[in-house]
Design a protein around this motif. Sequence first.
Motif, short mmCIF file in Angstrom:
data_model
loop_
_atom_site.label_atom_id
_atom_site.label_comp_id
_atom_site.label_asym_id
_atom_site.label_seq_id
_atom_site.Cartn_x
_atom_site.Cartn_y
_atom_site.Cartn_z
N THR A 155 0.95 -1.28 0.10
CA THR A 155 0.00 -0.03 0.06
C THR A 155 0.83 1.36 0.18
OG1 THR A 155 -0.07 0.06 2.60
CG2 THR A 155 -1.60 -1.25 1.29
N GLU A 156 0.33 2.35 -0.31
CA GLU A 156 1.08 3.31 -0.24
C GLU A 156 1.93 3.92 1.04
OE1 GLU A 156 -0.99 7.41 -0.71
OE2 GLU A 156 0.80 8.16 -2.08
N ALA A 157 1.13 3.58 2.03
CA ALA A 157 1.75 3.78 3.65
C ALA A 157 2.64 2.67 3.78
CB ALA A 157 0.24 3.55 4.67
N GLU A 158 2.57 1.35 3.19
CA GLU A 158 3.73 0.40 3.23
C GLU A 158 4.69 0.82 2.77
OE1 GLU A 158 1.38 -3.93 4.01
OE2 GLU A 158 1.28 -2.71 2.12
N ARG A 159 4.47 1.37 1.35
CA ARG A 159 5.71 2.20 0.69
C ARG A 159 6.53 3.23 1.49
NH1 ARG A 159 5.60 4.35 -3.62
NH2 ARG A 159 3.63 4.91 -4.17
N LEU A 160 5.82 3.99 2.16
CA LEU A 160 6.50 5.24 2.66
C LEU A 160 7.13 4.59 3.88
CD1 LEU A 160 6.65 8.06 2.43
CD2 LEU A 160 4.80 8.25 4.14
N ASP A 161 6.78 3.51 4.55
CA ASP A 161 7.44 3.02 5.67
C ASP A 161 8.79 2.40 5.01
OD1 ASP A 161 5.53 3.98 7.59
OD2 ASP A 161 4.63 1.86 7.67
N ARG A 162 8.60 1.80 3.91
CA ARG A 162 9.81 1.08 3.41
C ARG A 162 10.88 2.10 2.78
NH1 ARG A 162 9.66 -4.00 1.43
NH2 ARG A 162 8.08 -4.37 2.71
N VAL A 163 10.46 3.22 2.46
CA VAL A 163 11.47 4.19 2.18
C VAL A 163 12.08 4.79 3.22
CG1 VAL A 163 11.45 6.32 0.86
CG2 VAL A 163 10.28 4.39 -0.24
N GLU A 164 11.30 5.19 4.38
CA GLU A 164 11.90 6.17 5.54
C GLU A 164 13.13 5.74 6.17
OE1 GLU A 164 10.56 8.75 6.25
OE2 GLU A 164 12.06 9.25 7.74
N PRO A 165 13.73 4.48 6.04
CA PRO A 165 15.17 4.17 6.90
C PRO A 165 16.00 4.22 5.73
CG PRO A 165 13.61 2.21 7.12
CD PRO A 165 12.58 3.02 6.26
N ASP A 166 15.67 4.39 4.37
CA ASP A 166 16.33 4.84 3.26
C ASP A 166 16.92 6.23 3.53
OD1 ASP A 166 15.93 2.24 2.60
OD2 ASP A 166 16.05 2.67 0.65
N LEU A 167 15.89 6.96 3.61
CA LEU A 167 15.83 8.57 3.81
C LEU A 167 16.70 8.85 5.07
CD1 LEU A 167 12.45 9.62 2.61
CD2 LEU A 167 14.63 9.47 1.36
N GLN A 168 16.51 8.08 6.29
CA GLN A 168 17.23 8.23 7.31
C GLN A 168 18.75 8.03 7.15
OE1 GLN A 168 15.23 9.71 9.80
NE2 GLN A 168 17.59 10.35 10.45
N ALA A 169 19.01 7.10 6.42
CA ALA A 169 20.50 6.58 6.43
C ALA A 169 21.06 7.73 5.52
CB ALA A 169 20.51 5.29 5.50
N ILE A 170 20.38 8.41 4.57
CA ILE A 170 21.12 9.51 3.79
C ILE A 170 21.20 10.70 4.66
CG2 ILE A 170 20.86 10.90 1.83
CD1 ILE A 170 18.93 8.78 0.46
N THR A 171 20.01 10.89 5.41
CA THR A 171 20.27 12.03 6.51
C THR A 171 21.40 11.80 7.53
OG1 THR A 171 17.93 12.25 6.12
CG2 THR A 171 18.91 13.47 7.85
N ASP A 172 21.48 10.91 7.91
CA ASP A 172 22.58 10.20 8.97
C ASP A 172 23.87 10.85 8.31
OD1 ASP A 172 20.80 9.72 10.74
OD2 ASP A 172 20.96 7.40 10.71
N ARG A 173 24.24 10.37 6.92
CA ARG A 173 25.55 10.75 6.38
C ARG A 173 25.50 12.20 6.23
NH1 ARG A 173 29.43 7.00 5.57
NH2 ARG A 173 30.40 8.73 4.94
N LEU A 174 24.30 12.88 6.26
CA LEU A 174 24.59 14.32 5.71
C LEU A 174 24.86 15.09 7.10
CD1 LEU A 174 21.80 14.86 3.07
CD2 LEU A 174 24.43 14.59 2.77
N TRP A 175 24.79 14.56 8.11
CA TRP A 175 25.04 15.13 9.39
C TRP A 175 26.52 15.07 9.46
CZ3 TRP A 175 21.45 17.90 11.90
CH2 TRP A 175 20.40 17.25 12.04
N GLN A 176 27.31 14.50 8.75
CA GLN A 176 28.86 14.59 8.59
C GLN A 176 29.49 15.46 7.71
OE1 GLN A 176 30.03 12.44 11.14
NE2 GLN A 176 28.06 11.78 11.59
N GLY A 177 28.86 15.98 6.96
CA GLY A 177 29.13 16.79 5.89
C GLY A 177 28.32 17.22 4.79
#
Length: 230
Positions: A155-177
């Motif tokens: 579902t659209e909601a499940e897809r959003l949940d699936r993407v969220e950790p990826d976006l978080q991983a990208i954000t975590d790297r961007l805290w470094q530079g």
Amino acid sequence: MLTLITYPPAFDQLSASPFCVKAMYLLNLSGMSWQRDDTPDPRNWPKGKLPALWVKDEIIGDSENIRAWLERNGAEFDKGLSDLDRAASRAFIRMAEEHLYFHILLDRWGDDRVWSIVRDTYFAAIPTLLRKIITRPMRRAVLHGMHSQGLGRLTEAERLDRVEPDLQAITDRLWQGPFLFGNQPTAADASVAPMLAAMAATPCDTALSMRMRSDEILTNYVQRVAEALG
Ligand SMILES: N[C@@H](CCC(=O)N[C@@H](CS)C(=O)NCC(=O)O)C(=O)O
């Protein structure tokens, strides 16, 4: 002069395809001179997809093959990165291209509201009366592929949940530079940023486009990469 065969600009992006934008960013990062040649039709190019790079008497299909060709010819996209960072970079690229991309595809081809705009943008060259008829089986094939792949069953909601950790991983790297691997853009930025930009650029409010557009860190990152590599 290298010629990049690419889809035309769409939705305020350099190209409708994030893979074409990736190839443009890599070409700019390589420092080689190149020109673009826009076409809406991928059928006669290698792999039946775009981007493709025309080099003298050779045409290279697929953005990863383009990257490999540029590297064989002197480009160094990950200069100064440790082996560990190169390994992580590879994983980020895969995450963007083999996961995030398919969520964009589902947003664009699966959502009826988005699809009518996408259809009239991507296939504008087809006369209006024929457009719906010609594109219907194409849409069906894309959605069938996504169903087989699996993400098309969420579902659209499940897809959003699936993407969220990826976006978080990208954000975590961007805290470094400012870029994924430090102070300078590298190959990972050329893949990841166009994918995030495409997510936000989807021409309707979907759960995914709104999630991306409301994220200040990721939006600023996309902008930063566009200024550095666009
Ligand atoms: N792995 C390819 C993916 C390219 C790709 O999927 N291009 C899409 C547009 S985003 C395409 O041309 N699709 C046409 C088709 O499948 O018929 C790359 O990195 O270049």
